[in-house]
Design an enzyme around this catalytic site. Sequence first.
Site, PDB file in Angstrom:
ATOM      1  N   ARG A  31     -69.671  37.745  -3.368  1.00  0.00           N
ATOM      2  CA  ARG A  31     -70.586  36.606  -3.284  1.00  0.00           C
ATOM      3  C   ARG A  31     -70.019  35.566  -2.325  1.00  0.00           C
ATOM      4  NH1 ARG A  31     -71.894  31.947  -6.467  1.00  0.00           N
ATOM      5  NH2 ARG A  31     -69.939  32.226  -7.597  1.00  0.00           N
ATOM      6  N   ASN A  41     -63.379  36.276   0.486  1.00  0.00           N
ATOM      7  CA  ASN A  41     -63.443  37.728   0.640  1.00  0.00           C
ATOM      8  C   ASN A  41     -63.329  38.196   2.084  1.00  0.00           C
ATOM      9  OD1 ASN A  41     -63.780  38.447  -2.142  1.00  0.00           O
ATOM     10  ND2 ASN A  41     -65.860  37.646  -2.023  1.00  0.00           N
ATOM     11  N   ARG A  90     -78.011  41.201  -2.477  1.00  0.00           N
ATOM     12  CA  ARG A  90     -78.371  40.916  -3.865  1.00  0.00           C
ATOM     13  C   ARG A  90     -79.409  39.794  -3.933  1.00  0.00           C
ATOM     14  NH1 ARG A  90     -72.946  38.432  -6.422  1.00  0.00           N
ATOM     15  NH2 ARG A  90     -72.039  40.302  -5.480  1.00  0.00           N
ATOM     16  N   SER A  99     -73.858  34.270 -12.973  1.00  0.00           N
ATOM     17  CA  SER A  99     -74.197  35.703 -12.961  1.00  0.00           C
ATOM     18  C   SER A  99     -72.955  36.548 -13.233  1.00  0.00           C
ATOM     19  CB  SER A  99     -74.797  36.092 -11.612  1.00  0.00           C
ATOM     20  OG  SER A  99     -75.968  35.362 -11.351  1.00  0.00           O
ATOM     21  N   SER A 101     -70.777  40.233 -13.286  1.00  0.00           N
ATOM     22  CA  SER A 101     -70.636  41.419 -12.431  1.00  0.00           C
ATOM     23  C   SER A 101     -71.560  42.532 -12.913  1.00  0.00           C
ATOM     24  CB  SER A 101     -69.186  41.905 -12.448  1.00  0.00           C
ATOM     25  OG  SER A 101     -68.325  40.946 -11.888  1.00  0.00           O
ATOM     26  N   GLN A 122     -62.759  45.806  -6.908  1.00  0.00           N
ATOM     27  CA  GLN A 122     -62.616  44.376  -6.686  1.00  0.00           C
ATOM     28  C   GLN A 122     -62.085  44.099  -5.284  1.00  0.00           C
ATOM     29  OE1 GLN A 122     -63.988  42.513  -8.945  1.00  0.00           O
ATOM     30  NE2 GLN A 122     -62.777  42.369 -10.811  1.00  0.00           N
ATOM     31  N   ARG A 180     -34.714  41.136 -30.118  1.00  0.00           N
ATOM     32  CA  ARG A 180     -35.410  41.164 -28.835  1.00  0.00           C
ATOM     33  C   ARG A 180     -34.963  42.391 -28.041  1.00  0.00           C
ATOM     34  NH1 ARG A 180     -37.817  37.126 -25.530  1.00  0.00           N
ATOM     35  NH2 ARG A 180     -37.343  35.626 -27.183  1.00  0.00           N
TER      36      ARG A 180
END
Length: 424
Positions: A31, A41, A90, A99, A101, A122, A180
Amino acid sequence: MMENGNGAHLNTTHGQLSSGHRHRAALILARGGSKGIPLKNIKNLAGVPLIAWVIRAALDSEVVDSVWVSTDHDEIERVAKLWGAQVHRRSADVSKDSSSSLETIQEFMRLRPEVDVVCHIQATSPCLHPHHIREALQMITEKNCDYVFSVVRRHQFRWEELDENADRNPQAYNIDVAHRPRRQDWPGELYENGSFYFYTRLACERGLTQLNKIAYYEMPPEYSVDIDVDIDWPVAEQRVLRFGYFGREESSEIRLLLCKVSGCLTNSQIYMSVSGEDLVTINARDVAGIQMLQRENIEVLLISSGQEPLSRGVLEKVSQRAGCGLRFIQELRACQVEHLIQEKNLRWDQIAFMGSESEDVEILSHAGVNGVPSDAPVAELIAAKYTCQSSGGRGAVREFAEHILMMMTKNKKVTHERIHREQF
């Protein structure tokens, strides 16, 4: 049932060929309205748009039938197409901040009845490799899983979060404080790393409910990079340079670099002496970069076209100072450069090219490896596969030379240089 162009029958309910082939589509959501980093992106990461790292891995996996980018932004669409992906524009209904995915993918699936398996990848996972996609997809196609997602193993101790006014001690979720464990004695826990989610059409249509068989695919930590969550840009660049997938070019043996003079080796500025003589400057780092390539038996040729603003005499002096050859090509067209390549008995995939202007676009698109300086005109930046951080005449040639040499050895490094979990 309907018949496709090849005569095979297509079940439009599940997008499956009657021959048994299941159409597998890689889908990358991108997007335009990123809140953290604008147009993140397509921001350059190590010289390559972020989204291009995963597009390239998906295309080279050779197990998906199509690679798509779902976007609402023109510039993202242009970058996606440049790198070989198809684009799904889209709708506004699934382009909102709210919105999900899944809603976006469901819209894509409704409009693509041929798709039976969606590989949701992704864009923020630049260290994804083709073999990750192949191995995870086998869980869908061969082991009949409905849903497969990527995970990474982490050795982190988790504690309960308390309100600041709580009158009690926090509780440990996964350790005994008195005992631990050492890292090597504890297998750790699996966490989603956000690299990919693969599922069938039926699982998507059901909203990922009523899943019959779920599996996870464990990725080694060195490949598990999620820029959205736990890593910043400079650190991501170092990781992707070491562990990213550089495409099939990395197996090619570059034998010749063709480099434009103005805008690449020089900064396009021309100085004039009192006597009227043209003067230009070249950077010592760029000369060193040329020498680096020559030491690896990679020939370097400066090329000039009819649009070159520098005189022939100046070009010859630049060539002499840079210690490499010079070729004059009246018109920089692929067919003209083809003659030079044939003369040297080479192929296009053995050629690296660095340009900066509109006339260079055709050759940029043909060369096996190509790059532009950071200050090349914006319209032409999109035509190159590597964008330098340095500008023309200020180290861009050196940077591109380093990129070429690194890419030629990258495959061997990634194959043999594995990090043990105890040391990561």
